[in-house]
Design a protein around this motif. Sequence first.
Motif, PDB file in Angstrom:
ATOM      1  N   VAL A  55       0.849  -1.189   0.000  1.00  0.00           N
ATOM      2  CA  VAL A  55       0.000   0.000   0.000  1.00  0.00           C
ATOM      3  C   VAL A  55       0.888   1.244   0.000  1.00  0.00           C
ATOM      4  O   VAL A  55       1.927   1.287   0.672  1.00  0.00           O
ATOM      5  N   LEU A  56       0.491   2.226  -0.772  1.00  0.00           N
ATOM      6  CA  LEU A  56       1.102   3.543  -0.782  1.00  0.00           C
ATOM      7  C   LEU A  56       0.142   4.494  -0.097  1.00  0.00           C
ATOM      8  O   LEU A  56      -1.067   4.462  -0.361  1.00  0.00           O
ATOM      9  N   PHE A  57       0.654   5.354   0.779  1.00  0.00           N
ATOM     10  CA  PHE A  57      -0.259   6.232   1.499  1.00  0.00           C
ATOM     11  C   PHE A  57       0.445   7.519   1.917  1.00  0.00           C
ATOM     12  O   PHE A  57       1.671   7.614   1.954  1.00  0.00           O
ATOM     13  N   THR A  58      -0.368   8.517   2.225  1.00  0.00           N
ATOM     14  CA  THR A  58       0.066   9.684   2.980  1.00  0.00           C
ATOM     15  C   THR A  58      -0.842   9.803   4.189  1.00  0.00           C
ATOM     16  O   THR A  58      -1.889   9.145   4.275  1.00  0.00           O
ATOM     17  N   ASP A  59      -0.450  10.646   5.139  1.00  0.00           N
ATOM     18  CA  ASP A  59      -1.256  10.832   6.349  1.00  0.00           C
ATOM     19  C   ASP A  59      -0.980  12.229   6.876  1.00  0.00           C
ATOM     20  O   ASP A  59      -0.304  13.024   6.216  1.00  0.00           O
ATOM     21  N   ALA A  60      -1.489  12.533   8.063  1.00  0.00           N
ATOM     22  CA  ALA A  60      -1.366  13.896   8.590  1.00  0.00           C
ATOM     23  C   ALA A  60       0.062  14.278   8.949  1.00  0.00           C
ATOM     24  O   ALA A  60       0.345  15.460   9.171  1.00  0.00           O
ATOM     25  N   THR A  84       6.648  15.619   9.468  1.00  0.00           N
ATOM     26  CA  THR A  84       7.749  14.801   9.979  1.00  0.00           C
ATOM     27  C   THR A  84       8.097  13.657   9.038  1.00  0.00           C
ATOM     28  O   THR A  84       9.175  13.063   9.161  1.00  0.00           O
ATOM     29  N   THR A  85       7.189  13.319   8.113  1.00  0.00           N
ATOM     30  CA  THR A  85       7.453  12.250   7.155  1.00  0.00           C
ATOM     31  C   THR A  85       7.413  12.818   5.745  1.00  0.00           C
ATOM     32  O   THR A  85       6.867  13.899   5.503  1.00  0.00           O
ATOM     33  N   TYR A  86       7.986  12.078   4.801  1.00  0.00           N
ATOM     34  CA  TYR A  86       8.115  12.569   3.431  1.00  0.00           C
ATOM     35  C   TYR A  86       6.744  12.892   2.840  1.00  0.00           C
ATOM     36  O   TYR A  86       5.789  12.115   2.975  1.00  0.00           O
ATOM     37  N   ALA A  87       6.646  14.029   2.172  1.00  0.00           N
ATOM     38  CA  ALA A  87       5.349  14.565   1.767  1.00  0.00           C
ATOM     39  C   ALA A  87       4.622  13.716   0.739  1.00  0.00           C
ATOM     40  O   ALA A  87       3.401  13.576   0.784  1.00  0.00           O
ATOM     41  N   ALA A  88       5.368  13.113  -0.205  1.00  0.00           N
ATOM     42  CA  ALA A  88       4.725  12.514  -1.376  1.00  0.00           C
ATOM     43  C   ALA A  88       4.127  11.142  -1.112  1.00  0.00           C
ATOM     44  O   ALA A  88       3.083  10.790  -1.682  1.00  0.00           O
ATOM     45  N   ASN A  89       4.787  10.341  -0.284  1.00  0.00           N
ATOM     46  CA  ASN A  89       4.337   8.952  -0.124  1.00  0.00           C
ATOM     47  C   ASN A  89       5.149   8.253   0.951  1.00  0.00           C
ATOM     48  O   ASN A  89       6.250   8.670   1.297  1.00  0.00           O
ATOM     49  N   ARG A  90       4.580   7.182   1.479  1.00  0.00           N
ATOM     50  CA  ARG A  90       5.318   6.126   2.153  1.00  0.00           C
ATOM     51  C   ARG A  90       4.706   4.811   1.692  1.00  0.00           C
ATOM     52  O   ARG A  90       3.577   4.774   1.199  1.00  0.00           O
ATOM     53  N   PRO A 132       5.914   5.849  -7.721  1.00  0.00           N
ATOM     54  CA  PRO A 132       4.481   6.130  -7.817  1.00  0.00           C
ATOM     55  C   PRO A 132       3.974   6.900  -6.600  1.00  0.00           C
ATOM     56  O   PRO A 132       4.533   6.795  -5.503  1.00  0.00           O
ATOM     57  N   LEU A 133       2.928   7.664  -6.807  1.00  0.00           N
ATOM     58  CA  LEU A 133       2.244   8.356  -5.722  1.00  0.00           C
ATOM     59  C   LEU A 133       1.021   7.547  -5.290  1.00  0.00           C
ATOM     60  O   LEU A 133       0.519   6.716  -6.051  1.00  0.00           O
ATOM     61  N   PRO A 134       0.528   7.754  -4.079  1.00  0.00           N
ATOM     62  CA  PRO A 134      -0.647   7.003  -3.635  1.00  0.00           C
ATOM     63  C   PRO A 134      -1.897   7.407  -4.409  1.00  0.00           C
ATOM     64  O   PRO A 134      -2.026   8.560  -4.843  1.00  0.00           O
ATOM     65  N   PRO A 135      -2.836   6.464  -4.586  1.00  0.00           N
ATOM     66  CA  PRO A 135      -4.131   6.866  -5.126  1.00  0.00           C
ATOM     67  C   PRO A 135      -4.831   7.807  -4.149  1.00  0.00           C
ATOM     68  O   PRO A 135      -4.539   7.798  -2.943  1.00  0.00           O
ATOM     69  N   THR A 136      -5.729   8.611  -4.673  1.00  0.00           N
ATOM     70  CA  THR A 136      -6.377   9.647  -3.860  1.00  0.00           C
ATOM     71  C   THR A 136      -6.992   9.087  -2.587  1.00  0.00           C
ATOM     72  O   THR A 136      -6.898   9.688  -1.503  1.00  0.00           O
ATOM     73  N   GLU A 137      -7.616   7.910  -2.687  1.00  0.00           N
ATOM     74  CA  GLU A 137      -8.313   7.345  -1.524  1.00  0.00           C
ATOM     75  C   GLU A 137      -7.364   6.872  -0.437  1.00  0.00           C
ATOM     76  O   GLU A 137      -7.809   6.518   0.670  1.00  0.00           O
ATOM     77  N   ASN A 138      -6.066   6.868  -0.696  1.00  0.00           N
ATOM     78  CA  ASN A 138      -5.093   6.423   0.304  1.00  0.00           C
ATOM     79  C   ASN A 138      -4.452   7.580   1.061  1.00  0.00           C
ATOM     80  O   ASN A 138      -3.418   7.421   1.705  1.00  0.00           O
ATOM     81  N   ARG A 139      -5.086   8.733   1.013  1.00  0.00           N
ATOM     82  CA  ARG A 139      -4.634   9.870   1.806  1.00  0.00           C
ATOM     83  C   ARG A 139      -5.358   9.828   3.144  1.00  0.00           C
ATOM     84  O   ARG A 139      -6.511  10.250   3.253  1.00  0.00           O
ATOM     85  N   LEU A 140      -4.704   9.303   4.145  1.00  0.00           N
ATOM     86  CA  LEU A 140      -5.356   9.064   5.434  1.00  0.00           C
ATOM     87  C   LEU A 140      -5.483  10.358   6.238  1.00  0.00           C
ATOM     88  O   LEU A 140      -4.530  11.145   6.313  1.00  0.00           O
ATOM     89  N   PRO A 141      -6.635  10.565   6.892  1.00  0.00           N
ATOM     90  CA  PRO A 141      -6.863  11.801   7.640  1.00  0.00           C
ATOM     91  C   PRO A 141      -6.391  11.724   9.087  1.00  0.00           C
ATOM     92  O   PRO A 141      -6.817  12.517   9.931  1.00  0.00           O
ATOM     93  N   VAL A 142      -5.520  10.769   9.409  1.00  0.00           N
ATOM     94  CA  VAL A 142      -4.991  10.615  10.760  1.00  0.00           C
ATOM     95  C   VAL A 142      -3.473  10.699  10.702  1.00  0.00           C
ATOM     96  O   VAL A 142      -2.868  10.590   9.629  1.00  0.00           O
ATOM     97  N   ALA A 143      -2.851  10.901  11.861  1.00  0.00           N
ATOM     98  CA  ALA A 143      -1.399  11.007  11.929  1.00  0.00           C
ATOM     99  C   ALA A 143      -0.799   9.647  12.262  1.00  0.00           C
ATOM    100  O   ALA A 143      -1.014   9.110  13.341  1.00  0.00           O
ATOM    101  N   ILE A 144      -0.052   9.091  11.319  1.00  0.00           N
ATOM    102  CA  ILE A 144       0.641   7.819  11.522  1.00  0.00           C
ATOM    103  C   ILE A 144       2.047   8.159  12.027  1.00  0.00           C
ATOM    104  O   ILE A 144       3.001   8.256  11.256  1.00  0.00           O
ATOM    105  N   GLU A 145       2.174   8.337  13.342  1.00  0.00           N
ATOM    106  CA  GLU A 145       3.428   8.815  13.928  1.00  0.00           C
ATOM    107  C   GLU A 145       4.362   7.648  14.236  1.00  0.00           C
ATOM    108  O   GLU A 145       4.745   7.401  15.391  1.00  0.00           O
ATOM    109  N   THR A 146       4.701   6.938  13.182  1.00  0.00           N
ATOM    110  CA  THR A 146       5.642   5.835  13.273  1.00  0.00           C
ATOM    111  C   THR A 146       6.213   5.570  11.888  1.00  0.00           C
ATOM    112  O   THR A 146       5.751   6.137  10.898  1.00  0.00           O
ATOM    113  N   GLY A 147       7.222   4.724  11.820  1.00  0.00           N
ATOM    114  CA  GLY A 147       7.872   4.448  10.546  1.00  0.00           C
ATOM    115  C   GLY A 147       8.966   5.444  10.239  1.00  0.00           C
ATOM    116  O   GLY A 147       9.401   6.243  11.083  1.00  0.00           O
TER     117      GLY A 147
END
Length: 274
Positions: free
Chosen positions: A199-204, A209-215, A249-264
């Motif tokens: 899965v490719l995603f972004t989050d809050a 603190t994490t790379y803007a485009a993807n993890r 690749p960048l994440p699909p639009t639906e994989n932009r999570l509205p929570v903060a994944i403060e790990t990784g």
Amino acid sequence: MTTEVTPTELQAFTEEWLDWHRAQEARLADPHGFLAITGLHWLDDRPQRFPDAPGAWRTGRDGVVVTLDDGEELVVQGTPVRGEHRFGVLPERGGVDAVWGDAVIEVAKRGGHDIVRPRHPDAPLRAAFTGTPAYAPHPRWAVPGRYLPFDEPRPTTVGAAVEGLEHVYDAPGRIEFELEGRRLSLTAFPGRGPGRLMVLFTDATSGVTTYAANRALAVDAPAADGTVVLDFNRAANLPCAYTDLATCPLPPTENRLPVAIETGQKIPRERGGS
């Protein structure tokens, strides 16, 4: 979000994570890994020469061709080649590594375009690499989920780190899970290995603190009942987090999570992270 663990359990969990983190760093900093890339060259039907690779390169309907000068040599799949060498038509996300002295010349297709991407062990980015910052791991970020396969894989087009480039993946399904009391889902792409997912995603935290485009997060093959574990402690940077010479690749639009994944993994120092 809380998860009660004993000090012994946390230590064991942390040691497993450290093994994973070290392996990620080793692949990245390999003598011919992504930090060794010195150029991203886009091919067309005009012969082109590049300062970090031998020969003149072109592509067309019959695939990639290099014409080497007298005295120049590449080793392709263990065989020395001189003069004109035809790599043929490459599959999307496929490629061939040609050895040139202590360097590797990657010949690949990304987003429908043929590229040459030399990798030199003495590349400045690799020489200066000191490791990737990351959050301290904790079991609370290993989240249970359920994989829901689509009736048929869905071709999913996403953008890329390179402007104007697109990638297409056949998404086999999505993963539903709960985090911070919210029901969330992620579209999954095929992973490395039978049944595995990615899965490719972004989050809050993205861009903070994490790379803007993807993890990216690798997910083991689902159990028979569809259960999976999303261990966000292992949310990893893709090569584009370190270098502009990647086509990630960048994440699909639906994989932009509205929570903060403060790990990784966090923003690399190469991009101003600390």
